[in-house]
Design a protein around this motif. Structure first.
Motif, PDB file in Angstrom:
ATOM      1  N   GLN A  37       0.829  -1.207   0.000  1.00 37.74           N
ATOM      2  CA  GLN A  37       0.000   0.000   0.000  1.00 37.74           C
ATOM      3  C   GLN A  37       0.864   1.257   0.000  1.00 37.74           C
ATOM      4  N   GLN A  38       1.951   1.243   0.782  1.00 38.86           N
ATOM      5  CA  GLN A  38       2.833   2.402   0.865  1.00 38.86           C
ATOM      6  C   GLN A  38       3.509   2.658  -0.477  1.00 38.86           C
ATOM      7  N   SER A  39       3.951   1.606  -1.153  1.00 39.74           N
ATOM      8  CA  SER A  39       4.601   1.772  -2.462  1.00 39.74           C
ATOM      9  C   SER A  39       3.638   2.386  -3.470  1.00 39.74           C
ATOM     10  N   THR A  40       2.399   1.899  -3.467  1.00 37.59           N
ATOM     11  CA  THR A  40       1.381   2.463  -4.365  1.00 37.59           C
ATOM     12  C   THR A  40       1.109   3.921  -4.014  1.00 37.59           C
ATOM     13  N   PHE A  41       0.990   4.201  -2.734  1.00 34.86           N
ATOM     14  CA  PHE A  41       0.763   5.573  -2.280  1.00 34.86           C
ATOM     15  C   PHE A  41       1.906   6.482  -2.738  1.00 34.86           C
ATOM     16  N   ASN A  42       3.148   6.030  -2.577  1.00 37.22           N
ATOM     17  CA  ASN A  42       4.306   6.841  -2.973  1.00 37.22           C
ATOM     18  C   ASN A  42       4.244   7.194  -4.451  1.00 37.22           C
ATOM     19  N   THR A  43       3.984   6.198  -5.300  1.00 38.07           N
ATOM     20  CA  THR A  43       3.930   6.418  -6.741  1.00 38.07           C
ATOM     21  C   THR A  43       2.794   7.373  -7.100  1.00 38.07           C
ATOM     22  N   ASP A  44       1.613   7.121  -6.548  1.00 37.01           N
ATOM     23  CA  ASP A  44       0.457   7.981  -6.843  1.00 37.01           C
ATOM     24  C   ASP A  44       0.687   9.419  -6.377  1.00 37.01           C
ATOM     25  N   SER A  45       1.279   9.576  -5.209  1.00 32.36           N
ATOM     26  CA  SER A  45       1.510  10.914  -4.664  1.00 32.36           C
ATOM     27  C   SER A  45       2.539  11.687  -5.483  1.00 32.36           C
ATOM     28  N   LEU A  46       3.579  11.007  -5.905  1.00 27.59           N
ATOM     29  CA  LEU A  46       4.579  11.675  -6.760  1.00 27.59           C
ATOM     30  C   LEU A  46       3.938  12.137  -8.065  1.00 27.59           C
ATOM     31  N   GLN A  47       3.084  11.298  -8.624  1.00 30.34           N
ATOM     32  CA  GLN A  47       2.403  11.675  -9.863  1.00 30.34           C
ATOM     33  C   GLN A  47       1.494  12.882  -9.637  1.00 30.34           C
ATOM     34  N   LEU A  48       0.769  12.902  -8.528  1.00 33.40           N
ATOM     35  CA  LEU A  48      -0.086  14.054  -8.221  1.00 33.40           C
ATOM     36  C   LEU A  48       0.747  15.309  -7.998  1.00 33.40           C
ATOM     37  N   LEU A  49       1.895  15.159  -7.346  1.00 30.97           N
ATOM     38  CA  LEU A  49       2.781  16.303  -7.115  1.00 30.97           C
ATOM     39  C   LEU A  49       3.259  16.878  -8.444  1.00 30.97           C
ATOM     40  N   ARG A  50       3.579  16.010  -9.386  1.00 30.81           N
ATOM     41  CA  ARG A  50       4.013  16.477 -10.718  1.00 30.81           C
ATOM     42  C   ARG A  50       2.864  17.124 -11.478  1.00 30.81           C
ATOM     43  N   THR A  51       1.670  16.543 -11.371  1.00 32.61           N
ATOM     44  CA  THR A  51       0.496  17.106 -12.046  1.00 32.61           C
ATOM     45  C   THR A  51       0.116  18.452 -11.431  1.00 32.61           C
ATOM     46  N   MET A  52       0.208  18.509 -10.106  1.00 31.15           N
ATOM     47  CA  MET A  52      -0.179  19.711  -9.376  1.00 31.15           C
ATOM     48  C   MET A  52       0.682  20.911  -9.759  1.00 31.15           C
ATOM     49  N   ALA A  53       1.962  20.691  -9.900  1.00 30.26           N
ATOM     50  CA  ALA A  53       2.883  21.793 -10.164  1.00 30.26           C
ATOM     51  C   ALA A  53       3.799  21.418 -11.322  1.00 30.26           C
ATOM     52  N   PRO A  54       3.400  21.789 -12.518  1.00 32.61           N
ATOM     53  CA  PRO A  54       4.233  21.468 -13.679  1.00 32.61           C
ATOM     54  C   PRO A  54       5.621  22.084 -13.546  1.00 32.61           C
ATOM     55  N   ASN A  55       6.597  21.398 -14.109  1.00 27.95           N
ATOM     56  CA  ASN A  55       7.975  21.901 -14.043  1.00 27.95           C
ATOM     57  C   ASN A  55       8.074  23.266 -14.706  1.00 27.95           C
ATOM     58  N   ARG A  56       8.820  24.105 -14.075  1.00 28.23           N
ATOM     59  CA  ARG A  56       9.068  25.428 -14.628  1.00 28.23           C
ATOM     60  C   ARG A  56      10.378  25.381 -15.377  1.00 28.23           C
ATOM     61  N   THR A  57      10.514  26.250 -16.350  1.00 30.09           N
ATOM     62  CA  THR A  57      11.726  26.257 -17.148  1.00 30.09           C
ATOM     63  C   THR A  57      12.881  26.956 -16.446  1.00 30.09           C
ATOM     64  N   VAL A  58      12.563  27.886 -15.554  1.00 30.60           N
ATOM     65  CA  VAL A  58      13.602  28.639 -14.872  1.00 30.60           C
ATOM     66  C   VAL A  58      13.465  28.424 -13.364  1.00 30.60           C
ATOM     67  N   LEU A  59      14.557  28.048 -12.727  1.00 33.03           N
ATOM     68  CA  LEU A  59      14.569  27.955 -11.267  1.00 33.03           C
ATOM     69  C   LEU A  59      15.203  29.217 -10.718  1.00 33.03           C
ATOM     70  N   CYS A  60      14.690  29.674  -9.615  1.00 32.95           N
ATOM     71  CA  CYS A  60      15.189  30.910  -9.030  1.00 32.95           C
ATOM     72  C   CYS A  60      16.581  30.730  -8.422  1.00 32.95           C
ATOM     73  N   GLN A  61      16.792  29.618  -7.760  1.00 37.14           N
ATOM     74  CA  GLN A  61      18.074  29.356  -7.115  1.00 37.14           C
ATOM     75  C   GLN A  61      18.116  27.888  -6.745  1.00 37.14           C
ATOM     76  N   GLN A  62      19.215  27.466  -6.209  1.00 35.86           N
ATOM     77  CA  GLN A  62      19.337  26.078  -5.757  1.00 35.86           C
ATOM     78  C   GLN A  62      18.576  25.892  -4.458  1.00 35.86           C
ATOM     79  N   ALA A  63      18.091  24.676  -4.261  1.00 42.33           N
ATOM     80  CA  ALA A  63      17.388  24.367  -3.013  1.00 42.33           C
ATOM     81  C   ALA A  63      18.378  24.348  -1.855  1.00 42.33           C
ATOM     82  N   PRO A  64      18.098  25.105  -0.797  1.00 43.83           N
ATOM     83  CA  PRO A  64      19.017  25.159   0.339  1.00 43.83           C
ATOM     84  C   PRO A  64      18.760  24.042   1.359  1.00 43.83           C
ATOM     85  N   PHE A  65      18.070  22.976   0.950  1.00 44.06           N
ATOM     86  CA  PHE A  65      17.678  21.933   1.884  1.00 44.06           C
ATOM     87  C   PHE A  65      18.419  20.640   1.578  1.00 44.06           C
ATOM     88  N   ALA A  66      18.566  19.826   2.582  1.00 39.84           N
ATOM     89  CA  ALA A  66      19.185  18.511   2.396  1.00 39.84           C
ATOM     90  C   ALA A  66      18.460  17.518   3.295  1.00 39.84           C
TER      91      ALA A  66
END
Length: 193
Positions: A37-66
């Motif tokens: 169930q968790q594996s299915t949830f992970n895949t579905d959620s990643l797909q929704l995250l991609r659908t929700m926010a399409p990739n932008r062509t320009v990034l403002c800066q590098q992510a300061p998180f790790a």
């Protein structure tokens, strides 16, 4: 002459026993099926995250998180499950912000929030059913340390969004970090059962 009638217990007398058996079977299946169930949830959620926010062509800066190295590996299924649940709770809290960018798909955003909310509750039930309260002190300390690490990881993201006035660029950077979160959740899923 007919044979004397023997008293047979009715099905109604067996029903409570059958219900107890079915509940135990359902709980056992829930405890063994979570990884799938968790594996299915992970895949579905990643797909929704991609659908929700399409990739932008320009990034403002590098992510300061790790993503913290200490969260990448769990020593016990309970620790992995609790860590995943807490990461998902923090993702839900961050994505519940009213100031998401205008270019994000609102329907996909709501679907992702609903999916996160439902799955967080499933993980809590799993923890309650599959891991008794008799956890050792060292395991409780590991769970507490993981929770603190997750909080420490997410706080700079919320600060980053606030500092950058929840701009589209700031949200895109945080969204990319959410992809990393789901990839690490996928790795933790292997430890769940």
């Amino acid at each position: 002459m007919p044979a004397p009638a023997t008293s047979q217990p009715s099905l109604w007398h067996r029903a409570p026993l059958l219900l107890l058996f079915l509940n135990a079977l359902a709980a056992a299946l829930a405890c063994t099926n979570l990884r799938t169930q968790q594996s299915t949830f992970n895949t579905d959620s990643l797909q929704l995250l991609r659908t929700m926010a399409p990739n932008r062509t320009v990034l403002c800066q590098q992510a300061p998180f790790a993503f913290p190295d200490t969260l990448r590996v769990a020593n016990h299924p309970q620790q992995a499950t609790a860590t995943i649940r807490h990461i998902l709770q923090q993702l839900f809290n961050t994505l519940s912000n009213e100031t998401i960018p205008d270019h994000w798909d609102r329907q996909a955003h709501q679907q992702l929030l609903n999916k996160l909310h439902h799955h967080i509750h499933q993980l809590q039930q799993y923890l309650t059913q599959c891991f008794p309260e008799s956890t050792t002190l060292s395991k409780r300390q590991e769970l507490r340390n993981a929770r603190l690490t997750v909080n420490t990881y997410f706080q700079p993201m919320r600060d980053f969004l606030r500092t950058h006035s929840h701009s589209s660029c700031a949200w895109d950077i945080v969204r990319l970090e959410f992809n990393t979160c789901f990839q690490n959740i996928h790795n933790l899923t292997r430890t769940m059962t």
